[in-house]
Design an enzyme around this catalytic site. Structure first.
Site, mmCIF file in Angstrom:
data_model
loop_
_atom_site.group_PDB
_atom_site.id
_atom_site.type_symbol
_atom_site.label_atom_id
_atom_site.label_comp_id
_atom_site.label_asym_id
_atom_site.label_seq_id
_atom_site.Cartn_x
_atom_site.Cartn_y
_atom_site.Cartn_z
ATOM 1 N N MET A 1 0.797 -1.224 0.018
ATOM 2 C CA MET A 1 0.084 -0.074 0.064
ATOM 3 C C MET A 1 0.817 1.303 -0.187
ATOM 4 O O MET A 1 0.505 1.987 0.285
ATOM 5 C CB MET A 1 -0.951 -0.019 1.133
ATOM 6 C CG MET A 1 -2.041 -1.105 1.212
ATOM 7 S SD MET A 1 -3.432 -0.981 1.806
ATOM 8 C CE MET A 1 -2.560 -0.723 3.839
ATOM 9 N N GLY A 2 2.062 1.150 -0.480
ATOM 10 C CA GLY A 2 3.035 2.090 -0.439
ATOM 11 C C GLY A 2 3.705 2.400 0.874
ATOM 12 O O GLY A 2 3.615 1.826 1.653
ATOM 13 N N ASN A 3 4.368 3.747 0.705
ATOM 14 C CA ASN A 3 4.905 4.282 1.919
ATOM 15 C C ASN A 3 6.053 3.334 2.393
ATOM 16 O O ASN A 3 6.086 2.675 3.589
ATOM 17 C CB ASN A 3 4.044 4.569 3.393
ATOM 18 C CG ASN A 3 4.892 5.380 4.225
ATOM 19 O OD1 ASN A 3 5.017 4.868 5.355
ATOM 20 N ND2 ASN A 3 5.395 6.665 3.772
ATOM 21 N N HIS B 1 9.532 -3.828 3.162
ATOM 22 C CA HIS B 1 9.051 -4.174 1.986
ATOM 23 C C HIS B 1 9.976 -4.507 0.998
ATOM 24 O O HIS B 1 9.952 -5.130 0.046
ATOM 25 C CB HIS B 1 8.256 -2.656 1.410
ATOM 26 C CG HIS B 1 7.100 -2.242 2.280
ATOM 27 N ND1 HIS B 1 7.065 -1.075 3.022
ATOM 28 C CD2 HIS B 1 5.799 -2.848 2.190
ATOM 29 C CE1 HIS B 1 5.800 -1.109 3.415
ATOM 30 N NE2 HIS B 1 4.880 -2.075 3.016
ATOM 31 N N GLN C 1 -10.222 -2.530 2.912
ATOM 32 C CA GLN C 1 -9.841 -3.337 4.164
ATOM 33 C C GLN C 1 -9.738 -2.095 5.144
ATOM 34 O O GLN C 1 -9.147 -2.631 6.091
ATOM 35 C CB GLN C 1 -8.527 -3.737 3.801
ATOM 36 C CG GLN C 1 -7.301 -3.042 3.430
ATOM 37 C CD GLN C 1 -6.012 -3.787 2.969
ATOM 38 O OE1 GLN C 1 -5.829 -4.217 2.056
ATOM 39 N NE2 GLN C 1 -5.051 -4.048 3.916
ATOM 40 N N GLY D 1 4.878 -10.145 4.291
ATOM 41 C CA GLY D 1 5.823 -10.222 5.600
ATOM 42 C C GLY D 1 4.947 -10.977 6.474
ATOM 43 O O GLY D 1 3.851 -11.065 6.824
HETATM 44 O O1 PAF Z 1 -0.073 -5.966 3.794
HETATM 45 C C1 PAF Z 1 -0.295 -4.756 2.934
HETATM 46 O O2 PAF Z 1 0.013 -3.859 2.648
HETATM 47 C C2 PAF Z 1 -1.826 -4.851 2.302
HETATM 48 O O3 PAF Z 1 -2.606 -5.695 3.289
HETATM 49 C C3 PAF Z 1 -1.638 -5.451 0.985
HETATM 50 C C4 PAF Z 1 -1.465 -6.960 0.955
HETATM 51 C C5 PAF Z 1 -1.031 -4.958 0.186
HETATM 52 C C6 PAF Z 1 -3.265 -5.696 0.404
HETATM 53 O O4 PAF Z 1 -3.753 -4.171 -0.014
#
Ligand code: PAF
Length: 273
Positions: A26-28, A33, A57, A143
């Site tokens: 979801m970036g940032n 990551h 979500q 993760g």
């Molecule tokens: O872990 C996340 O960042 C989010 O839940 C994901 C897996 C990208 C789904 O939006």
């Protein structure tokens, strides 16, 4: 790094790729990551990542609007890390009409984080399946910090016979033990100093378990320590690491999981025993 915003252009670009590893985000982005993209790189020639803040979500009153959006910095990090392809769609690309079809998950999705974030895992699994269908990766990397998410995605892949393998990346921590998370940037200076206490309690719990102490009192001690220091604890629990269910006769491996709020920030973490 090539950046795609539309499903059709991404699919066209990926059609010639023989083996791809996918890291949805979801970036940032932080080192946690990037570690996932390196795991992907060791598995496949082509590494694809995505940045999409998935409204589905987030519950009412959660941080969807203020979730940190740092697209330029994220692109630089991914580029530097050697990611080949980034999928960064607008919301209208993935949800052109209201998303009525959702993924139904097993009961365990309503426990732990699910008990405190109703609908969160359903929304997460729905976007993850959509992304898998768009990218069609051979591997996808998640993760371990989001232990329940990793568990549910692995279960979805297995039970829906999705043609990919899920790989797990270890939690990456700051020097003082705090698990890296995009939400850490919400912490005030004072909260940031206090935040590693969650990891400290997980470590204490793991040591106590290894020393054979009683599980209920271990969890209670941690909860009391955190609450005494001003945390609002959602849960601090010892579970079966395979099923995430309560520990039973068949349990072979344990995991200690905690989620607690420090001010307005909700932190989660876990340790396998
Ligand atoms: O872990 C996340 O960042 C989010 O839940 C994901 C897996 C990208 C789904 O939006």
């Amino acid at each position: 790094m090539e950046i795609f915003e539309s499903v059709s252009s991404l699919r066209k670009r990926l059609s010639g790729e023989i083996e791809t590893a996918f890291v949805p985000t979801m970036g940032n982005l932080h080192e946690g990551h990037l570690e996932l993209t390196r795991i992907g790189r060791r598995q496949a020639k082509c590494v694809v990542s995505s940045i999409f803040v998935n409204r589905l979500q987030f519950g009412a009153g959660e941080d969807f609007d203020r979730y940190p959006r740092t697209f330029q910095e994220d692109c630089e990090k991914l580029e530097k890390d050697g990611v080949d392809i980034l999928f960064a769609p607008q919301e209208s690309e993935l949800y052109p009409v209201p998303q009525e079809v959702r993924i139904a998950l097993p009961e365990i999705a309503n426990e732990l984080c699910g008990a405190h974030r109703p609908g969160h895992f359903e929304g997460m699994a729905t976007i993850v399946l959509k992304l898998f269908n768009i990218v069609r990766p051979d591997f996808a990397v998640f993760g371990k910090k989001d232990y329940q998410q990793l568990h549910l995605v692995s279960k979805m892949v297995a039970q829906l016979n999705l043609p990919l393998s899920i790989l797990a990346g270890e939690t990456v921590r700051e020097n003082d033990g705090l698990a890296m998370s995009s939400r850490n940037r919400y912490l005030t200076e004072e909260e940031r100093r206090e935040a590693p206490r969650l990891h400290f309690n997980l470590k204490e719990a793991r040591e106590a378990l290894l020393a054979g102490k009683e599980q209920a009192s271990i969890a209670l001690k941690a909860r009391q320590d955190l609450e005494g220091r001003g945390w609002k604890v959602d849960y601090f629990e010892i579970r079966d690491a395979e099923s995430l269910k309560r520990v039973g006769e068949r349990t072979a491996r344990l995991v200690v999981l905690g989620a607690a709020r420090l001010g307005k920030t909700r932190l989660i973490d876990n340790l396998e025993v």
